[in-house]
Structures are given as C-alpha cells and as structure tokens.
Design a protein around this motif. Structure first.
Motif, PDB file in Angstrom:
ATOM      1  N   ASP A 189      26.793 -14.155  42.860  1.00  0.00           N
ATOM      2  CA  ASP A 189      26.330 -12.668  42.600  1.00  0.00           C
ATOM      3  C   ASP A 189      26.497 -12.312  41.451  1.00  0.00           C
ATOM      4  OD1 ASP A 189      26.124 -12.449  45.478  1.00  0.00           O
ATOM      5  OD2 ASP A 189      28.259 -12.216  45.922  1.00  0.00           O
ATOM      6  N   LYS A 196      23.603 -13.708  39.341  1.00  0.00           N
ATOM      7  CA  LYS A 196      22.445 -13.260  39.739  1.00  0.00           C
ATOM      8  C   LYS A 196      22.245 -11.779  39.498  1.00  0.00           C
ATOM      9  CE  LYS A 196      21.377 -16.662  43.276  1.00  0.00           C
ATOM     10  NZ  LYS A 196      21.020 -16.854  44.765  1.00  0.00           N
ATOM     11  N   ASN A 197      23.390 -11.281  39.026  1.00  0.00           N
ATOM     12  CA  ASN A 197      23.453  -9.685  38.772  1.00  0.00           C
ATOM     13  C   ASN A 197      23.271  -9.023  39.957  1.00  0.00           C
ATOM     14  OD1 ASN A 197      23.744  -7.671  36.916  1.00  0.00           O
ATOM     15  ND2 ASN A 197      21.407  -7.098  37.088  1.00  0.00           N
ATOM     16  N   GLN A 198      23.754  -9.244  41.067  1.00  0.00           N
ATOM     17  CA  GLN A 198      23.678  -8.577  42.192  1.00  0.00           C
ATOM     18  C   GLN A 198      24.931  -8.429  43.185  1.00  0.00           C
ATOM     19  OE1 GLN A 198      21.373 -11.670  44.212  1.00  0.00           O
ATOM     20  NE2 GLN A 198      23.118 -12.413  45.442  1.00  0.00           N
ATOM     21  N   THR A 251      21.350  -7.387  50.142  1.00  0.00           N
ATOM     22  CA  THR A 251      21.639  -8.017  48.744  1.00  0.00           C
ATOM     23  C   THR A 251      20.837  -6.929  47.772  1.00  0.00           C
ATOM     24  OG1 THR A 251      21.806 -10.375  49.214  1.00  0.00           O
ATOM     25  CG2 THR A 251      21.529  -9.813  46.889  1.00  0.00           C
ATOM     26  N   VAL A 252      21.563  -6.291  46.942  1.00  0.00           N
ATOM     27  CA  VAL A 252      20.912  -5.286  45.630  1.00  0.00           C
ATOM     28  C   VAL A 252      21.292  -5.879  44.400  1.00  0.00           C
ATOM     29  CG1 VAL A 252      21.226  -3.424  47.683  1.00  0.00           C
ATOM     30  CG2 VAL A 252      23.043  -3.775  46.031  1.00  0.00           C
ATOM     31  N   SER A 253      20.645  -5.265  43.706  1.00  0.00           N
ATOM     32  CA  SER A 253      20.590  -5.613  42.086  1.00  0.00           C
ATOM     33  C   SER A 253      21.933  -4.504  41.794  1.00  0.00           C
ATOM     34  CB  SER A 253      19.350  -5.263  41.566  1.00  0.00           C
ATOM     35  OG  SER A 253      19.634  -5.129  40.130  1.00  0.00           O
ATOM     36  N   ASP A 303      22.165  -3.149  38.884  1.00  0.00           N
ATOM     37  CA  ASP A 303      21.285  -2.122  38.178  1.00  0.00           C
ATOM     38  C   ASP A 303      21.025  -0.855  39.211  1.00  0.00           C
ATOM     39  OD1 ASP A 303      21.556  -3.700  35.832  1.00  0.00           O
ATOM     40  OD2 ASP A 303      19.248  -4.636  36.342  1.00  0.00           O
ATOM     41  N   ARG A 304      20.916  -1.267  40.534  1.00  0.00           N
ATOM     42  CA  ARG A 304      20.548  -0.159  41.462  1.00  0.00           C
ATOM     43  C   ARG A 304      21.612   0.054  42.390  1.00  0.00           C
ATOM     44  NH1 ARG A 304      15.697   1.526  42.527  1.00  0.00           N
ATOM     45  NH2 ARG A 304      16.026   1.385  44.825  1.00  0.00           N
ATOM     46  N   GLU A 344      21.556   2.404  45.849  1.00  0.00           N
ATOM     47  CA  GLU A 344      21.337   1.856  46.891  1.00  0.00           C
ATOM     48  C   GLU A 344      22.518   2.279  48.004  1.00  0.00           C
ATOM     49  OE1 GLU A 344      19.182   0.173  48.336  1.00  0.00           O
ATOM     50  OE2 GLU A 344      17.795  -0.346  46.636  1.00  0.00           O
TER      51      GLU A 344
END
Length: 479
Positions: A355, A358-360, A373-375, A377-378, A382
C-alpha cells in the motif's frame, strides 16, 4: 460464558439475545458489575461513548437557549410530598438516607429519583417577575431508583441522565417547549444514534406522576421489545402551585408559571448496543463512536519503519476524526482486526508495504460491505464520505426492520397472532376508556407505548369495545 465479569466468547445474537447483550457490554469493556447489587461501573470506553452522546445533545439544548446548572442529590422528604401524585408515583423506587454519621436525621432525605421537587423549590426563590421568565435550565447528573430487576445500562439502581426543567408565562409556551424538546430527542436519537423512534403522547395510565401530559419516544429492540428512549412532560401549573411559585405579570397581577420537565438517560447506550450490534460484537454509529476509525499497520518484518511512518502520516491526515493508530508490536494485525470489530469501531484503515508503494490505503467498514482501496491523497475525503454513508445506512437498516415488525390489529385474536408471528409494535384503535386498556394489557401481556403524533385522526373502531374512534395507539412488550 461469563464468570465474575469475564467473557470468553459472544453467543449468537438471534439465539441468545439476553446473554449476547451482557457479553457484548462486558467484553467490549463498556461497563462492569459493581459490588453493590444493581449498580454498574461505566468503564472508560463506555464513558467516552456517553461523553460523545452528551456533547451532541448538550449542543442542541444550548442552541435553543437552555443553560446547565446543578442541584443536590439529597431531597428532603417534605419536598417530595408537596405534589401528591408525584410522590405517590415514585414512592416504591425512592432510596432514603436516614442517618448522618452517628445521628438520626430529623427529616429523611431522598436520593433523587428525579428533581422536580428540589428544582421548583429553588425556582420559587428566583422567579418574582415576568421578566424572570422563561427559565430554561438543564442538568447532567446521576439518578437513584430502587429497581427490583436490573440490567447493565437498561435498568440500574443508579444511572446517568440529563433532566431539563423550565418555567413559562403561558400554557401555550409550556406546550411549545414540551414539543420542542420531543423533536430535539427525535433528531438526536435518530440522526446521531441511528435508532428509529416513534414519537407520541402517552395515555393517562403511562404519564409522568404530576404531569398534565407526557410525550415519549419509543424504540424497538431486535427481540421485539420496546424501549422508552426519552420523555418530555407538560407539568402545567401543578408544581408551581405546590411550591408556590408566583410572578408579577405585566398586568400587575400575581400568577403561577407553567412548567415542563424532560430527560433521556444512559439507557440509550443499551439501545445503541442492541440495535446495531451483531455476532461479532458492537457496531457503533460514527457520530458517537469513541474511535471513528482505527489505523492498523500490516507488518511483515521488512520495511516496517516505512509502513509505520506512513501510518503516522495517515493519522495526521485524519486529525479531523477520532482516529486511533494501533502500532503495538505485541499484537498481530489479525488480532487487532477482531478486537476493533468487537468494539464496534465503524472503520478500519489498513496499511502494508504494498500500500505504501502504491500510495494507497485499504478501508474496511464495520458493516461488512467489503474492502475499498483509496489513494492516500484522497484519504480524508474518502473517510468522511464513508463514515457518513455508514451512519445513514445504519438508520435506514434499523428503520426497515422496525417497519417489518410493526403490524395493525382490529381484534384481540389478530393482535395475539401478530405478536406471536412478528414480535414488535402492534397498532390498534382505542376509544380512550381505561377498562378497554386494562383488558388489552391483561390479555396480551403488553403495555401501551404512545399515541404517535403523525398517525392520529384516522378513523377506526376500538379493538376492545368496537366504539368508533380517531385515536391510534402503539402496544408492545417492554423492558
């Protein structure tokens, strides 16, 4: 299952509802049994839940002009006797203090079962003019009622609550206040606790001792039994006359003000547990959960420092929420998953080495709807959206279930059949006669809950005598 407050496992909710409830309270460390029969200790996790509930309800009171104060827990016996119906109604539940140190008291003191008596005594000293009205006071305190049968949060000898006590110039203003508070309770219990309620007026047999009229919100628990979740009382002038509260009005005549009182208690915690919990334990609505989310690092012994650093950054991103980072190395991720599901934390955030690369992050809602699964950055956005979605879905599911077990009956036979097949609320028309109410109670072993405000003026025939009436009332078995 349970020995001296220790719980090894949580039984199935549908099969052993009562045992399930107690096991969840104990295992989630919401409360424990006190050494005094019928009393409980509210543990930090349970008290944090109460504090969140208290804060959100208190904000509603302050927004409508109410102020908090505090009154003594000890009430002279003579005060309780001033309003005859009031003392008669509470007499079986009153606990008395008769000694102080080594001396007998000249007058017994009651441990407050409710505070109308002592508060109205003080109001008589404070209110002298129409300029002193309205009086809008609330207090957060503990209450004592000598219950024969007790159950954690639902019915104990001592419990926490808030009680509002107001005075007004006119009967219309008092009635407006009574209904305003009822609406506040509906808004709080439904939108913050995600527990649907029926708001209505109590029949005479169920009204508060000393009141002109009592309004209540009634919730339905998964075992089909009703739980009175809050009450709002129009006291009329009963207490202002009993305690000789007078004010000089603009027309230069002395008058008695009109009063109200209202309250909800820590039994609402029990309502939340029963409404939303499942076989895994608690499921707490995000708006009141002590932790709205928990961040769990997934550690494999490689790149652990990187994962932990990212978890800390994620917590900082989520500082607008009640977030907990559990980075304790002595517990596995799997153990933590089970622990926080059992404690009802609405959302889990998982972060492992992949994770981070993948920056998630992986979001796992407590409702079992599946991982997302979310970024990173958000992440905050979320999380906010998902918590709101969870809150709304909890209320929608609870409402749908209550609707599915709410039935109507026009005969005693139909009433009994409905109650057997779908234990829950049963709606009936009623002529208002006490003898009809008594017969229905005796033959069905239920009690009248309230006459829902939004369902009156529908013509029907009394379920007992057949007389035409426009009064609809809900019945249910109750705690």
């Amino acid at each position: 299952m349970k020995e001296e407050g220790q719980v090894k496992e949580i039984p199935a909710k549908k099969e052993q509802f009562s045992e399930w409830y107690t096991a969840v309270v104990l295992k989630a460390e919401l409360a424990d049994y006190a050494p005094v029969r019928g009393c409980m200790v509210i543990r930090p996790y349970g008290y944090a839940l109460w504090e969140n509930m208290q804060a959100r309800l208190d904000a509603r009171f302050k927004a409508t002009g109410h102020l908090n104060a505090y009154f003594p827990a000890l009430i002279p016996e003579s005060f309780l006797k001033k309003e005859a119906e009031h003392v008669q109604g509470f007499s079986p539940q009153v606990a008395w203090v008769t000694r102080g140190g080594d001396s007998e008291l000249t007058e017994p003191l009651a441990l407050r079962p409710t505070s109308e008596a002592i508060i109205n005594y003080m109001y008589a000293r404070w209110v002298k003019s129409y300029r002193d009205l309205p009086v809008l006071i609330n207090q957060w305190c503990n209450i004592f009622r000598w219950e024969k049968t007790t159950r954690l949060f639902l019915r104990t000898l001592e419990f926490l609550w808030q009680e509002g006590h107001t005075l007004h110039r006119t009967q219309e203003e008092a009635q407006e206040e009574t209904r305003r508070i009822l609406n506040i309770y509906v808004d709080f219990v439904e939108n913050d606790l995600a527990v649907p309620v029926i708001a209505g007026k109590k029949p005479e047999s169920e009204k508060f001792p000393g009141a002109l009229a009592t309004y209540s919100i009634e919730a339905l628990m998964p075992d089909g039994q009703a739980l009175q979740a809050g009450t709002s009382h129009n006291l009329g002038q009963n207490f202002s006359r009993a305690f000789d509260i007078r004010y000089l009005d603009e027309d230069n005549t002395e008058k008695h003000p009109w009063g109200t009182s209202w309250g909800v208690s820590s039994r609402l915690i029990g309502a939340v547990i029963m409404t939303h919990g499942d076989d895994r334990g608690l499921f707490l609505p995000p708006r009141i959960a002590p932790y709205q989310l928990v961040i769990v690092p997934i550690l494999y012994g490689k790149n652990d420092a990187m994962v932990l650093e990212t978890c800390q950054k994620a917590k900082e991103m989520l500082n607008a929420f009640r977030a907990k980072l559990d980075d304790r190395p002595q517990f596995t991720a799997g153990w933590k998953f089970n622990e926080y599901e059992m404690r009802g934390v609405p959302l889990r955030v998982e972060l492992g080495p992949r994770d981070v690369e993948k920056n998630q992050a992986v979001l796992v809602p407590r409702d079992g709807s599946g991982k997302r699964t979310v970024s990173l950055d958000r992440l905050a956005e979320e999380v906010k959206n998902l918590l709101e979605e969870l809150q709304n879905n909890m209320l929608s599911r609870a409402r749908a279930w209550v609707a599915s077990v709410t039935t109507s009956a026009t005969t005693l036979e139909e009433f009994k059949k409905n109650l057997t097949e779908k234990p829950g609320f049963v709606k009936v028309h009623w002529c208002g006669a006490q003898e009809c109410e008594n017969r229905l109670i005796d033959e069905t072993r239920t009690t009248p809950r309230n006459m829902p405000l939004e369902e009156q003026n529908t013509t029907g025939r009394c379920i007992i005598c057949g007389k035409e009436t426009r009064t609809l009332i809900y019945y249910a078995r109750t705690y």
